[in-house]
Design an enzyme around this catalytic site. Structure first.
Site, PDB file in Angstrom:
ATOM      1  N   ASP A  95       0.986  -1.425  -0.413  1.00  0.00           N
ATOM      2  CA  ASP A  95      -0.087  -0.037   0.179  1.00  0.00           C
ATOM      3  C   ASP A  95       0.491   1.076  -0.092  1.00  0.00           C
ATOM      4  OD1 ASP A  95      -2.415  -1.754  -0.241  1.00  0.00           O
ATOM      5  OD2 ASP A  95      -3.449  -1.130   1.746  1.00  0.00           O
ATOM      6  N   TYR A 111      -7.414   4.404  -2.844  1.00  0.00           N
ATOM      7  CA  TYR A 111      -7.281   4.516  -1.776  1.00  0.00           C
ATOM      8  C   TYR A 111      -7.445   5.197  -0.536  1.00  0.00           C
ATOM      9  CZ  TYR A 111      -2.964   3.700   1.523  1.00  0.00           C
ATOM     10  OH  TYR A 111      -2.180   2.571   2.271  1.00  0.00           O
TER      11      TYR A 111
END
Length: 696
Positions: free
Chosen positions: A111, A314
């Protein structure tokens, strides 16, 4: 050349593998077209625990424990009373090591944030890997975003500052959490858990709760005057509150002698109302808690799932803005969502300087939304509605304020007229309801504002007196606690310190939900419907540390500010580490020096053995006499008995009427709790109280 791509989760790895052509599935990785695509399962590697450095027993003379250097270890899980290496982590690390060894280079696809960077770097360091690596930095998992990201890889060293910030955060949490918890446990002679963000957050909850409990409501009176203009009634309120009813009655008598009020001031102003900004994670969590009752942790989990299903960007973002290049794609994205807006689109949320690692939360216009669960669909709908609102035109309203007098007291009327709905025509929430507004700022919504001139007399219909009571600040919900954490700096007295951390708060958008869950897990707080309340254990810890540095939100907020500066390459991680070590030594000295008076709990006569040996504890009242098993759990049918109710049960064998018990069928009922001769409890009902079905 063989390239290893490492993602944070298997689902992300599969998406990337499909794009690069790694279609051959193996155990723990995918292979093909010159790529090995593998994954972690979150934090496979963590900082070693004190036992790994030889600090098993809790000893005051060994504090503070400051590893030089910090060591890494495989994630552990509890087995009985002990901990052991997580077998799943061990297996996947072996696969990752093999993939690294077979590869010539690595692409980091964890991430794109501080924690994602730390996850990879800890694995990389623990395995002793020296292969060169590049960074894939994307804000969504659509095929287009992945392809563009792979075409624009950056050298791994470009994200060193991000790693240094993550490492500094990790080590600071370890130093403060381990040492403060051990210091308090030694001083208190028990097992206690303190933390860098956890303890200031607990302090905020306990402080608000105690203020609420100790609040003494004071009555006051208000005077209203009802006037007319061209047949339109206007309700005005006296600007002065009256401390006694007698004072209010005197003012009412003065008002009643008048036939009209004089308009001493009239102001009208047309104002543009910009749409709300796009969601960052914290704002989404707050709104989901208010609208849907979702916990912050649940909202984060749902937002992460939407991201992995490619339907949103995100989620762990702290920005509510987008950059100019993203703004250029908004029109086509609106079309994908089946919505059209007037042009030009509103640029209210476009600001390159306010976009952090990731822009605000957006729908992608891709993915299969038909497969979403009902909860996922609810969060997705919120994100889509906010997206449409944000680029819709400003709303336009005309506001009016009239000040009037009866010759002695001043009265105010406020009203507004909507000239253009703008973005409000696209929202399901509409504007703030009248009930959300205070009496002082309430505005009357009219189709047309009255034409009142300064000096004009408005005929008085009648007056009225209303009684009110002062109210304490409301107890925290998850939504208001998230706001308090986000804005913790605004309550600091020192102006310079408040200004420094006003945009930072305590915790980060990505960690605040986990802090709340940690407090719940450790039984420091509990949920009561939407409200967060401290437990007796939490209040006990707060009572000990409330005046100590460990509970200081200002200190924690300044740390978050320093970590952000390290992440931006504007501050030194080494300097931060030095300050944290000094701070850790100080809090250890503070906590070890506490002269804590052990509370003397009263004891009560045991109905079973007859001895005065029954004590009241956080979860149970029980006999401490050897061989006697008398006990009464304090949580019964969804209600936790207060200490006073438990005392009544033990001394008089009957409590006062307790409201809110819940039957097995889920129905609420009220009852007295009585203590039987054999030590068991039973419900006793008033004649007017309906009995729950199925009660034994």
């Amino acid at each position: 050349m063989i390239t290893c791509i490492i993602a944070e989760k298997p689902s992300v790895a599969r998406d990337i593998a499909r794009i690069v052509g790694a279609n051959h599935k193996e155990d723990g990785f995918l292979e093909g077209a010159g790529y090995l695509v593998t994954w972690a399962f979150g934090h496979l590697i963590t900082l070693s625990m004190p036992e790994q450095y030889g600090y098993g027993a809790y000893k005051a003379e060994e504090l503070p424990i400051v590893p030089q250097p910090f060591q890494l270890m495989v994630r552990q899980i509890r087995k009985g009373k002990d901990f052991e290496d997580d077998p799943t982590a061990l297996k996947q690390l072996k696969i990752i090591r093999s993939c690294f060894e077979k590869s010539d280079q690595i692409i980091v696809a964890t991430d794109a944030g501080r924690e994602g960077e730390l996850i990879f770097r800890y694995i990389y360091g623990y395995l002793g890997c020296q292969k060169p690596f590049q960074r894939l930095w994307i804000s969504s998992l659509t095929d287009k975003a992945i392809r563009e990201g792979l075409a624009q890889l950056k050298a791994g060293c470009a994200y060193d500052a991000l790693y240094f910030a993550g490492k500094a955060r990790s080590e600071a949490d370890w130093l403060v959490g381990i040492n403060a918890s051990r210091a308090l446990s030694i001083a208190r002679r028990g097992a206690y858990s303190l933390g860098r963000v956890q303890t200031p957050t607990l302090a905020m909850i306990c402080r608000r709760y105690l203020e609420h409990q100790g609040f003494s409501s004071v009555p006051f009176w208000r005077l209203q005057a009802f006037v007319q203009k061209d047949g339109v009634p206007l309700q005005t309120t006296c600007t002065e509150d009256f401390a006694t009813e007698r004072e209010a009655q005197t003012a009412f008598a003065t008002l009643s002698r008048q036939s009209s009020l004089v308009a001493t001031s009239v102001s009208r102003k047309v104002a543009a109302m910009p749409p709300p900004l796009l969601y960052d994670l914290t704002t989404l969590q707050k709104e989901a808690n208010r609208q849907l009752g979702f916990s912050a942790d649940k909202t984060l989990s749902l937002a992460q799932s939407l991201y992995e299903k490619k339907v949103t960007t995100y989620p762990r973002t702290g920005s509510r803005y987008i950059s100019q290049d993203v703004f250029e794609e908004v029109d086509s994205l609106l079309q994908k969502l089946g919505t059209s807006l007037p042009h030009p689109l509103n640029p209210h949320t476009v600001d390159d300087s306010k976009v952090t690692d990731h822009h605000a939360l957006l729908p992608t216009g891709e993915g299969n939304t038909q497969t979403l669960s009902s909860d996922e669909a609810a969060i997705y709908q919120m994100i889509c509605i906010r997206f449409v609102e944000a680029f819709a035109p400003n709303a336009q309203e005309e506001r009016m304020q009239i000040e009037l007098t009866d010759g002695t007291h001043r009265f105010v009327w406020r009203g507004k007229q909507i000239l253009s709905q703008g973005w409000k025509a696209y929202t399901s929430q509409g504007e703030k309801t009248q009930s959300d507004e205070s009496e002082e700022t309430k505005e009357e919504l009219l189709a047309e504002l009255p034409n009142v001139q300064e000096g004009e007399n408005l005929s008085l219909d009648h007056g009225a007196i209303t009684q009110h009571k002062t109210k304490p600040k409301p107890l925290f919900t998850e939504a208001t606690l998230l706001s308090a954490m986000e804005n913790a700096g605004r309550e600091i007295a020192d102006t310079d310190s408040r200004k420094a951390i006003s945009d930072c708060g305590i915790g980060t958008p990505a960690t605040r939900a986990s802090i709340i869950e940690t407090l719940l897990l450790r039984d420091f707080i509990r949920r009561e419907k939407k409200t967060l309340l401290p437990t007796e254990k939490g209040l006990s810890v707060y009572g000990i540390v409330k005046d100590q540095r460990i509970a200081n939100a200002e200190m924690t907020g300044n740390w978050e500010l320093a970590l952000s500066a390290i992440e931006a390459g504007k501050a030194s991680a080494e300097d931060f580490s030095t300050r944290i070590k000094d701070y850790t030594a100080e809090i250890c000295r503070e906590l070890l020096a506490l002269q804590i008076v052990q509370p003397q709990y009263p004891t009560y006569r045991c109905p079973m053995c007859g001895k005065d040996t029954v004590g009241i504890f956080p979860k149970v009242a029980k006999c401490k006499s050897e061989g006697c098993d008398f006990h009464v759990f304090r949580e019964i049918c969804g209600v936790t008995l207060t200490e006073a109710q438990t005392k009544d049960l033990l001394t008089t064998k009957r409590t006062t009427l307790i409201k809110g018990f819940q039957s097995k069928a889920g129905k609420k009922f009220n009852a007295h709790l009585v203590l039987r001769g054999d030590g068991s409890t039973a419900f006793e009902f008033d004649n007017t109280t309906s009995k729950p079905k199925g009660r034994k």
